[in-house]
Motif scaffolding. Structure first.
Motif, mmCIF file in Angstrom:
data_model
loop_
_atom_site.group_PDB
_atom_site.id
_atom_site.type_symbol
_atom_site.label_atom_id
_atom_site.label_comp_id
_atom_site.label_asym_id
_atom_site.label_seq_id
_atom_site.Cartn_x
_atom_site.Cartn_y
_atom_site.Cartn_z
ATOM 1 N N LYS A 43 0.655 -1.163 0.125
ATOM 2 C CA LYS A 43 -0.280 -0.326 -0.071
ATOM 3 C C LYS A 43 0.602 1.465 0.327
ATOM 4 N N LYS A 44 0.439 2.000 -0.480
ATOM 5 C CA LYS A 44 0.851 3.763 -0.793
ATOM 6 C C LYS A 44 1.090 4.212 0.476
ATOM 7 N N GLU A 45 0.586 4.191 1.403
ATOM 8 C CA GLU A 45 0.527 4.940 2.700
ATOM 9 C C GLU A 45 1.276 3.944 3.653
ATOM 10 N N LEU A 46 1.876 2.733 3.141
ATOM 11 C CA LEU A 46 2.765 1.598 4.132
ATOM 12 C C LEU A 46 3.910 2.229 3.273
ATOM 13 N N LYS A 47 4.248 2.365 2.443
ATOM 14 C CA LYS A 47 5.005 2.797 1.589
ATOM 15 C C LYS A 47 5.568 4.072 2.468
ATOM 16 N N GLU A 48 4.867 4.996 2.324
ATOM 17 C CA GLU A 48 5.148 6.219 2.685
ATOM 18 C C GLU A 48 5.843 6.594 4.197
ATOM 19 N N GLU A 49 4.642 5.428 5.039
ATOM 20 C CA GLU A 49 5.617 5.500 6.556
ATOM 21 C C GLU A 49 6.670 4.809 6.705
ATOM 22 N N ILE A 50 7.484 3.713 5.933
ATOM 23 C CA ILE A 50 8.636 3.266 6.178
ATOM 24 C C ILE A 50 9.657 4.556 5.655
ATOM 25 N N PHE A 51 9.388 4.424 4.445
ATOM 26 C CA PHE A 51 10.472 5.608 4.161
ATOM 27 C C PHE A 51 10.700 7.187 5.000
ATOM 28 N N LYS A 52 10.222 7.498 5.685
ATOM 29 C CA LYS A 52 9.558 8.026 6.638
ATOM 30 C C LYS A 52 10.943 7.844 8.164
ATOM 31 N N SER A 53 10.718 6.286 7.988
ATOM 32 C CA SER A 53 10.911 5.703 9.194
ATOM 33 C C SER A 53 12.586 5.667 8.714
ATOM 34 N N GLN A 54 13.057 5.202 8.086
ATOM 35 C CA GLN A 54 14.148 4.916 7.406
ATOM 36 C C GLN A 54 15.384 4.995 8.226
ATOM 37 N N ASN A 55 15.705 6.152 8.472
ATOM 38 C CA ASN A 55 16.440 7.219 9.194
ATOM 39 C C ASN A 55 16.423 7.868 10.500
ATOM 40 N N LEU A 56 15.439 6.632 11.221
ATOM 41 C CA LEU A 56 15.684 6.897 12.563
ATOM 42 C C LEU A 56 16.667 5.600 13.245
ATOM 43 N N SER A 57 17.141 5.479 14.847
ATOM 44 C CA SER A 57 18.016 4.813 15.166
ATOM 45 C C SER A 57 17.733 3.425 15.356
#
Length: 477
Positions: free
Chosen positions: A2-16
């Motif tokens: 899902k597009k919404e899931l992809k966006e959430e993953i992308f936003k979270s990839q730089n977290l610790s």
């Protein structure tokens, strides 16, 4: 996806990493999909086969050297201090490297899978490794200590002081309580077994065991190991060398595994007086003296039973189960309360049928065994093989090569052996407990060694003195 899931993953990839894990769990719950992973902006399921490009992407920001140092800093915070406090017999005018630097260099070499002393300088020869060792050892270095310098220092160390460091590490792990779930009724499984390290044509240090065949004498170095077992992990807590230190003539009996266990048991009881152990060993230990040692120390035991070793016990067990089996589970057999000399114990059997092959396992134990727990007790008994596989086999043929004598001086070769036990404990914490390592999907221990070495010798890390220790190792049941 899902597009919404992809966006959430992308936003979270730089977290610790810890924050990414929390976010993963939230997304898994939200989308009811446990395969969701946040790894460099991509998701992989456990069953997915990674391409080489995906593998490079997965590994590019992972640092196993830092992961190792974080484990040491968190679970063994006094380790480098203990290295510094070792008795230093070197002449002060000749000292270039601190004791901590000497020992940490040796330990890091073992953690990198470097098994010979000469290869330390062959591998550790870059400017990056000098920079990293300077930070790790807290000493400004111009060169990595030469292997002969390390060897000369180790030859002068006190064996008991190194052994005390091993004891410190085990007690530190007990205090962490992370292995408590692997105890049985509060007891820790303690597997004892001996292994031969090397066979020689000469009597090294005049204390080798001997065997004569066809008129030719061979000399052997043997050691008895006591290792605690926590699921897949085996941790050395004591070693007793089997050697002929007082053999004056041909008529005297050589040292043996049984004598060594008697010496070892006294030391273990003194060091860990309150710990409850389930001592596990092969049929060699199924004797009255061995059982009495366990009784005197208030330890439980599970020993293999062989027909030709306790013949009367074996025959009574066969007669009893033919008349009445005390458990109803298929392929399990039990006869309790069998008396042998001054001891009473339970005898049980498991018959494994696997791929048309039948294997029978017989044991004796003082543990209470019922229909409810016999499967678990058999599993504990069968874990005796952990000392052979995860213990001796890995140390001989895998990462550490304990059969290679790093020194021919008696004290030094034994201290090198202890360093291998210390390094093996740390590597197991990484290999079985690190979430980061699970994410990396590595297939072999050699690959792990290569990645640790690569980070040490090829990349200068500026933050090795300030690593985060807010993490938890997690071990599968």
């Amino acid at each position: 996806m899902k597009k919404e899931l992809k966006e959430e993953i992308f936003k979270s990839q730089n977290l610790s990493r810890s924050e990414r894990r929390k976010k993963e769990r939230k997304l898994q719950k939200k989308y009811n999909n446990k395969s969701i992973r946040i790894k460099s902006g991509k998701t992989f399921t456990k069953s997915e086969s990674l391409t080489r490009a995906q593998r490079r992407e997965l590994l590019k920001d992972k640092d196993l050297l830092k992961e190792l140092l974080k484990i040491i800093n968190k679970y063994f915070p006094e380790l480098t201090t203990l290295f510094s406090q070792l008795t230093d017999k070197r002449h002060k005018s000749y000292i270039t490297y601190k004791m901590r630097t000497i020992i940490m260099t040796r330990l890091l070499a073992l953690l990198c899978g470097i098994t010979t002393m000469t290869n330390i300088n062959t591998e550790f020869k870059t400017e990056e490794v000098i920079s990293n060792l300077s930070k790790i050892c807290n000493q400004e270095l111009l060169e990595v200590p030469h292997w002969q310098t390390i060897q000369d220092t180790i030859e002068q160390l006190d064996y008991n002081e190194i052994d005390n460091i091993r004891k410190y590490m085990f007690k530190a792990l007990l205090r962490s309580k992370m292995f408590d779930k692997f105890r049985y009724n509060g007891c820790i499984q303690l597997v004892v077994d001996a292994t031969g390290l090397i066979a020689l044509d000469y009597n090294l240090n005049n204390n080798c065991l001997t065997r004569t065949r066809d008129g030719k004498v061979k000399y052997y170095k043997y050691v008895l190991e006591a290792k605690v077992v926590f699921n897949n992990i085996v941790i050395s807590i004591d070693s007793e060398w089997i050697e002929n230190t007082e053999l004056n003539n041909e008529n005297q009996k050589q040292d043996c595994e049984v004598k060594a266990f008697k010496r070892m048991a006294n030391r273990i009881k003194k060091t860990y007086p309150k710990l409850k152990f389930i001592v596990t060993g092969d049929a060699l230990y199924a004797t009255t003296p061995m059982i009495n040692i366990c009784k005197d120390n208030k330890w439980h035991y599970i020993f293999n039973l062989k027909k030709d070793r306790l013949k009367n016990v074996y025959e009574e067990f066969e007669d009893n189960i033919n008349f009445e089996n005390e458990v109803t589970k298929e392929n399990y057999y039990l006869s309790s309360g069998i008396v042998f000399k001054e001891n009473t114990f339970n005898v049980f059997r498991y018959v494994e049928i696997k791929e048309k092959k039948t294997t029978i396992f017989n044991y004796i134990s003082d543990l209470r065994i019922t229909n409810k727990n016999i499967e678990e007790i058999v599993t504990i008994g069968r874990r005796r093989w952990k000392i052979e596989n995860e213990g001796f086999n890995i140390q001989k043929n895998g990462t550490f090569n304990i059969s290679h004598l790093c020194s021919r001086f008696d004290n030094a070769l034994k201290i090198h052996y202890l360093f291998i036990q210390i390094a093996h404990t740390i590597r197991q914490l990484l290999e079985y407990g690190s979430i980061l390592l699970r994410e990396m999907k590595l297939s072999t221990k050699k690959e792990i060694s290569h990645l640790i070495t690569d980070k040490l010798i090829s990349f200068s890390n500026s933050d090795l003195n300030s690593l985060e220790t807010n993490f938890q190792l997690r071990f599968d049941d």
